[in-house]
Each structure stands twice: as C-alpha cells, then as structure tokens.
Scaffold this active site. Sequence first.
Site, PDB file in Angstrom:
ATOM      1  N   THR A  45      49.966  30.783 -38.412  1.00 36.09           N
ATOM      2  CA  THR A  45      49.485  32.149 -38.622  1.00 36.09           C
ATOM      3  C   THR A  45      48.292  32.224 -39.564  1.00 36.09           C
ATOM      4  O   THR A  45      47.797  33.319 -39.852  1.00 36.09           O
ATOM      5  CB  THR A  45      50.612  33.036 -39.172  1.00 36.09           C
ATOM      6  OG1 THR A  45      51.130  32.444 -40.380  1.00 36.09           O
ATOM      7  CG2 THR A  45      51.739  33.175 -38.162  1.00 36.09           C
ATOM      8  N   GLY A  46      47.801  31.086 -40.057  1.00 36.79           N
ATOM      9  CA  GLY A  46      46.625  31.093 -40.911  1.00 36.79           C
ATOM     10  C   GLY A  46      45.374  31.498 -40.138  1.00 36.79           C
ATOM     11  O   GLY A  46      45.318  31.426 -38.914  1.00 36.79           O
ATOM     12  N   GLN A  48      42.245  30.154 -39.893  1.00 34.34           N
ATOM     13  CA  GLN A  48      41.568  29.122 -39.116  1.00 34.34           C
ATOM     14  C   GLN A  48      42.423  28.653 -37.947  1.00 34.34           C
ATOM     15  O   GLN A  48      41.921  28.435 -36.845  1.00 34.34           O
ATOM     16  CB  GLN A  48      41.220  27.936 -40.031  1.00 34.34           C
ATOM     17  CG  GLN A  48      40.204  28.254 -41.117  1.00 34.34           C
ATOM     18  CD  GLN A  48      38.815  28.488 -40.561  1.00 34.34           C
ATOM     19  OE1 GLN A  48      38.487  28.006 -39.488  1.00 34.34           O
ATOM     20  NE2 GLN A  48      38.006  29.243 -41.285  1.00 34.34           N
ATOM     21  N   LYS A  71      58.904  32.245 -42.095  1.00 33.18           N
ATOM     22  CA  LYS A  71      58.626  33.287 -41.114  1.00 33.18           C
ATOM     23  C   LYS A  71      59.373  33.047 -39.805  1.00 33.18           C
ATOM     24  O   LYS A  71      59.484  31.928 -39.329  1.00 33.18           O
ATOM     25  CB  LYS A  71      57.129  33.364 -40.823  1.00 33.18           C
ATOM     26  CG  LYS A  71      56.299  33.963 -41.959  1.00 33.18           C
ATOM     27  CD  LYS A  71      54.873  34.235 -41.511  1.00 33.18           C
ATOM     28  CE  LYS A  71      54.070  34.880 -42.644  1.00 33.18           C
ATOM     29  NZ  LYS A  71      52.677  35.192 -42.214  1.00 33.18           N
ATOM     30  N   GLU A 125      40.429  16.991 -44.322  1.00 29.15           N
ATOM     31  CA  GLU A 125      39.716  15.989 -45.104  1.00 29.15           C
ATOM     32  C   GLU A 125      40.301  15.950 -46.516  1.00 29.15           C
ATOM     33  O   GLU A 125      40.973  16.868 -46.965  1.00 29.15           O
ATOM     34  CB  GLU A 125      38.233  16.347 -45.208  1.00 29.15           C
ATOM     35  CG  GLU A 125      37.464  16.257 -43.914  1.00 29.15           C
ATOM     36  CD  GLU A 125      35.991  16.531 -44.150  1.00 29.15           C
ATOM     37  OE1 GLU A 125      35.275  15.585 -44.518  1.00 29.15           O
ATOM     38  OE2 GLU A 125      35.575  17.687 -43.971  1.00 29.15           O
ATOM     39  N   TYR A 188      30.916  14.181 -30.770  1.00 25.65           N
ATOM     40  CA  TYR A 188      30.433  15.345 -30.042  1.00 25.65           C
ATOM     41  C   TYR A 188      29.111  15.032 -29.348  1.00 25.65           C
ATOM     42  O   TYR A 188      28.860  15.462 -28.219  1.00 25.65           O
ATOM     43  CB  TYR A 188      30.222  16.540 -30.971  1.00 25.65           C
ATOM     44  CG  TYR A 188      31.355  16.870 -31.901  1.00 25.65           C
ATOM     45  CD1 TYR A 188      32.668  16.525 -31.589  1.00 25.65           C
ATOM     46  CD2 TYR A 188      31.120  17.527 -33.098  1.00 25.65           C
ATOM     47  CE1 TYR A 188      33.705  16.834 -32.456  1.00 25.65           C
ATOM     48  CE2 TYR A 188      32.147  17.847 -33.972  1.00 25.65           C
ATOM     49  CZ  TYR A 188      33.441  17.485 -33.649  1.00 25.65           C
ATOM     50  OH  TYR A 188      34.457  17.786 -34.513  1.00 25.65           O
ATOM     51  N   GLU A 238      31.405   2.581 -37.822  1.00 25.26           N
ATOM     52  CA  GLU A 238      30.485   2.677 -38.956  1.00 25.26           C
ATOM     53  C   GLU A 238      30.902   1.660 -40.010  1.00 25.26           C
ATOM     54  O   GLU A 238      31.857   0.900 -39.822  1.00 25.26           O
ATOM     55  CB  GLU A 238      30.499   4.088 -39.548  1.00 25.26           C
ATOM     56  CG  GLU A 238      31.856   4.528 -40.061  1.00 25.26           C
ATOM     57  CD  GLU A 238      31.940   6.010 -40.416  1.00 25.26           C
ATOM     58  OE1 GLU A 238      32.708   6.348 -41.330  1.00 25.26           O
ATOM     59  OE2 GLU A 238      31.251   6.833 -39.786  1.00 25.26           O
ATOM     60  N   HIS A 281      31.813   9.960 -45.475  1.00 22.81           N
ATOM     61  CA  HIS A 281      33.226   9.797 -45.136  1.00 22.81           C
ATOM     62  C   HIS A 281      33.943   9.064 -46.261  1.00 22.81           C
ATOM     63  O   HIS A 281      33.384   8.173 -46.902  1.00 22.81           O
ATOM     64  CB  HIS A 281      33.379   8.978 -43.848  1.00 22.81           C
ATOM     65  CG  HIS A 281      33.004   9.723 -42.624  1.00 22.81           C
ATOM     66  ND1 HIS A 281      32.583   9.098 -41.474  1.00 22.81           N
ATOM     67  CD2 HIS A 281      32.972  11.051 -42.351  1.00 22.81           C
ATOM     68  CE1 HIS A 281      32.306  10.008 -40.551  1.00 22.81           C
ATOM     69  NE2 HIS A 281      32.546  11.199 -41.058  1.00 22.81           N
TER      70      HIS A 281
END
Length: 654
Positions: A45-46, A48, A71, A125, A188, A238, A281
């Site tokens: 329900t947040g 974001q 909830k 993160e 992406y 990487e 990162h």
Amino acid sequence: MIRLLLRGRSGKREFSTTCSRGSYGKTIGNLRIGKDTRVIFQGFTGRQATANARESIEWGTNIVGGVTPGKNGEHLGRPVLPTVREAMEKLKPDATGIYVAAHQAPAAIEEAIEAEVPLIVAVAEHIPIHDIMRIHSMLKTQSKSRLVGANAPGIISAVGKCRIGFQPLPCFSPGRVGIVAKSGTLSYEAASSTTRAGLGQSLCISMGGDVLAGTNFVDALKVFEEDEDTEGIILIGEIGGVAELEAADWIAKYNQRSSNPKPITALIGGVNAAPGRVMGHAGAFTLPGEPDALTKIKRLEKAGATIVRHPEKFGGAMKTLLADYNPPRRNSTSGPLQRRGIHTMRSVRPSLVSHALEVNLNQRRPLYIKESLGLDLLRERGINASEYSGTGRRRMLAIGVDRASLSPCVIASPATDPLSPHVEAKVFPFDYRSGFDKKLVPEVARYLQLGDPYRVSLPKLINGLVDLYMKKEAFLLETLFVERLGDLKVVGANFGFDDAAFRSSKRQEDIHALRIIEEEDPQEVEAEKDGIVYLKFAGDGNIGTLVNGAGLAMNTVDALADAGGEAANFLDTGGKATSETVKKSFQVILQDERVKVIFVNIFGGLTLGDMIANGILLAFKGLEMRLPIVVRIRGTNEEEGQKIVSLDSLSLEL
C-alpha cells in the site's frame, strides 16, 4: 595492501574451506517467471509500490495481492494481508516483490524466506552489508527460496508479461534474447537495442550492483540454457569480484558440451575506473588482486562470448549472431514459462517492520578511517598495536568479504612486500551466524609460516579482529603484524566500515564520527549531500561527464576513452535523476577548471527523457554556462527530449 590469490598454480581459486551455496542451488528454477506467476508485493500500500503495481497490472503481471503489516483489506482491487505467512496460505504466491526502504528490507526478506516464498525480489539499494551476509547465511541452509538482488531493478519476462521490479516497460518487447546484468541502466539500454533490432527479449534477470548478489551470472546462464524462449544471451558485467570469470568458465564448458550453443554477447564496464574507488554501485570496486575489467573481457572472449563496447551495439551484434543460429524445434505440448507448484510452508514469526516505502537518494560508500584510529580500536580490545618501527618481517591478516562464498572470511598472506611479484593471500570463508571456526586456526598459522610460540597468539588476534568486524559492521579490517617476544604485534591497519549501516539504519554512529571530511575532496563531499556520486579523476582529462546510473557512467568513461577522449570525472546522478540534481551536477562539474566540454548521457528509464532535457536547459541558462555541451538522450520519451534540446541549439548526438 591485499592481493587475493584468485587463480593459484593449479588454475583454481585457493580456499582453505568452501562455504558453498549448497541446497540453495536447487532454487535456480524459481527464476522462470511468466504469465501464470502469482506475485505479491511487500509494502503493497506504499506510494511507490502502488504506482509500480498499477503499471505492472496494466501490462499483464499477475499480481494477486500484497502485505502491509497490521492491515487487512483491499488495495487496487486485490487483498491486503498483515503477514507474508498469511499471504502464502491464502494467495499462494510464486514470487514477492519487496518495496520497502533499505533499513526495513532485511526483515522483509527474512520474513519471505521463513514463509518459503519461491522467488524473492529485493530492489532496495544500500542495504547494510552485514544484513545481507546474514541473509545469505540463511539462504544457504534452505532449498525453497531464491533471492534476486538486492540493489537490482528486479526480473522481467517480456514473453510472459511478468514484471517484478521497476524496469521501464517501454524498453521491453516479447522476443528471443535473455539478458543478465549488474547494471540496471545498461540492461535497459540492452533491452532497447534488441527491441530496435526487432529481436525483443525473453527473460531479463538483474544480478544487481551489490557486493553480494542473491542470483549471479552463472545462475542466470543456467536458466537461459534451458529456456525455450531464449535463443541468444546478453551478459553485462563490471569491475568488482570474480562473477564474470565464473561466467566465462561456465560459457567455455557450455560451448564445449553443446553441439548448438546459444550465442552470447557481453559488455564489461569500468575499463577506465579510478583505482581504489567505489564507482557508484556498492560492489563496483576492485580490491588489489581482483581481476580488472580488461582481464574479464579477455576471459569472456576466450570462452567464446562476443564483446561489444557499448550497449547500443547489442542489437546489431545479436542479430548477426542469431542469423547463424539454428534454434531447436520446440516441444509443442509445453507452453512458455509455466507456473511452479507451491512449496509446503512452515511456521514463521509475524513481521515486526513497517513497510511504508521511503525513497532515500543518498549514495553510499565505505568509510575508511586513518591508520592511527584503527590502531586505537585494536588497543581498546587488548591487542598489541603500534606503528611499524622498521624492523621485523611483516605478514598480513585481514577480515573481509568473500564474494564467491557470499560470506565473511579471514584473509592471510605470509608476505607483504609490494615489490614481490607473487604475493599470495589465501581466503578462509566462515559462516556469518556461526562465526570463525577455531579449528581453522592451525591452517591459517601454517599458511602464515608462524612458529609454534606465535601460534598461541594468533587466535587472540583473529578473535579480536572478528569481534571488531562483527560488532562495528566493518567492510574490511586489514592488518600487518610482526612477531615480537612471543606475541603478535599489529603495525599497520587499513580499516573500512559500511557506510550504509549508518546512513540507512543509523547504526555505528561512533565509528562514522571518525570520518574526517576536511581531508576529502570538497567537490565530492558537496555532491554527496545532494545524492550524487562524483569522483574527480587524476590526470589531464578535460571532458566532464553527467550520467544517470552507475553502470552507464562507467561505460560512458570507457566510450570516451575508446574515441580518443579523456574524462575528467565520473558522475552518477542516481537512477531517479531530476531537474534539480542535473543542475547540481553541472555546478559540481564546472568547479573543475580542466573541463572544456560536458557530455550528458541520459537513459530514460524511471527518469523521463523530456524531463531531463528541460532540466538541462534550466541549468544551462541559470548557470550561464559558456562551455559546449553534448547531450545524448535515449529510452523513455527520448524523441521528446531530443527535440527539446535540439530546438535550444545545444549540441546533440542523435
């Protein structure tokens, strides 16, 4: 100081013992998601989570409900339950997406493990590294739950229209290419490139940029090998760790055993990374002895992977490779990515955390303290420690993180002379929850070439370092010691502590009070306040870089070098760049007098291309810049962004 022996004379990694992934390897199949995968959200329900769930549902993801502690009810037309255990009983999910802040994420992950949710996707993160090590210790002991992340955009099946994460949907289209990547932004880019090439994607798995990943390259490659929808594979790595070398070994064996291997292309970021620095990162740094980017590239090439230097090249390269690939005939009775059965549950404790999502844009980095302060910490624990007098043979003993075994470890070396061409260090992993096994002390002593009198002193030193490491959430405790009158005396200390533990969870305040900001670069400190990772490179670089995403920022520096240029800096605005952070980034870059031109490289994922374009214009006018700017905008709303910038007479790469 440390040089880890990654490949011994036998060609194998040297360990005194192995903390293997064990039964956890049996959960690899849980990565096969599709249209029938039943998904729940923790933190449902947040704000974001709500936005992400609504978008994913519209796309086709089978979200069956979610969890918010305390909830019961309904949200987005789906049930809301107070615990993951209750959600497992009533909703029977195959996967959970964890949408909570970093300081809440460890408890949420543990709750999902205890409820035996088959697939757990953690996108947050900056989860403290000791929390992640504890979680991996739990994962190794079970065979029901698989973790993707943390610090990863998640997992997405373009074929099955199932997204668990925050990948930008306009980049993806159903198709033939599997993607596994450390960098979200570069994944992406790869998806967009294969979409433009008419290939599309089958399944995209994010390894993530954390120091310790729940799912690695080899795990993903095993899934792609067996997946009928995947005909070609893209791997994006990487600097940091040895996962790419392990992938290269797997690829070499795969190409040998398969009569019709699927083509594999790869990219490695960080060829021009700043030595000893964390490149955005959490896991993007190279310890002495770990392979650099060029080593990884050569190993992958030797294994049979086709290397590209920029993610835009993936589509063309894969299209060429697939033209020569003859996919096996599919079994017409099997559909793509079928739903798995539900595992039997066991009882769990209820969640004790609030799942309200809080977005924290501050970037993290390890905190290294001055050597004198490190020696003080040892003396406080009764360890003989003082500065090196110049006499006595120095040996190295450290407590660190072993990325291969996903656990803490003792690192030992009998020699520390930096001029020695073969200074070898041996790694002794141990379980995070059980602690260092004292039975290993004799083996450590033998490797350090200690005489019998000093073998009695060694356990005291190891125990003291392990105690400090665990209680103060250290990232690395590296010491140099000498033999002195029957005792071991520490004469050098290089101590690093996990900044995320303090920033996201407000732990270890006393340790982080030891940070001496006055001795750091003022521009880097200024950028950090605004959630920007800015590293000023040494040398004569005259191209300022402004990029959103750590992996893309590393690749940008590499691409400039390939073209004959030299970057003056690394700058990652963060994955959610805004007009304000773009303006702040320009301000920081302009303080470097070496900069003669600025290259802005933005990939529109969560960040919209037109929004960033407007931010560039506002910064350009507000700061009265006189330097030329080259802008590259790709991804979401790229055409709108390009139009905005080009109409204002900025230099634009189309």
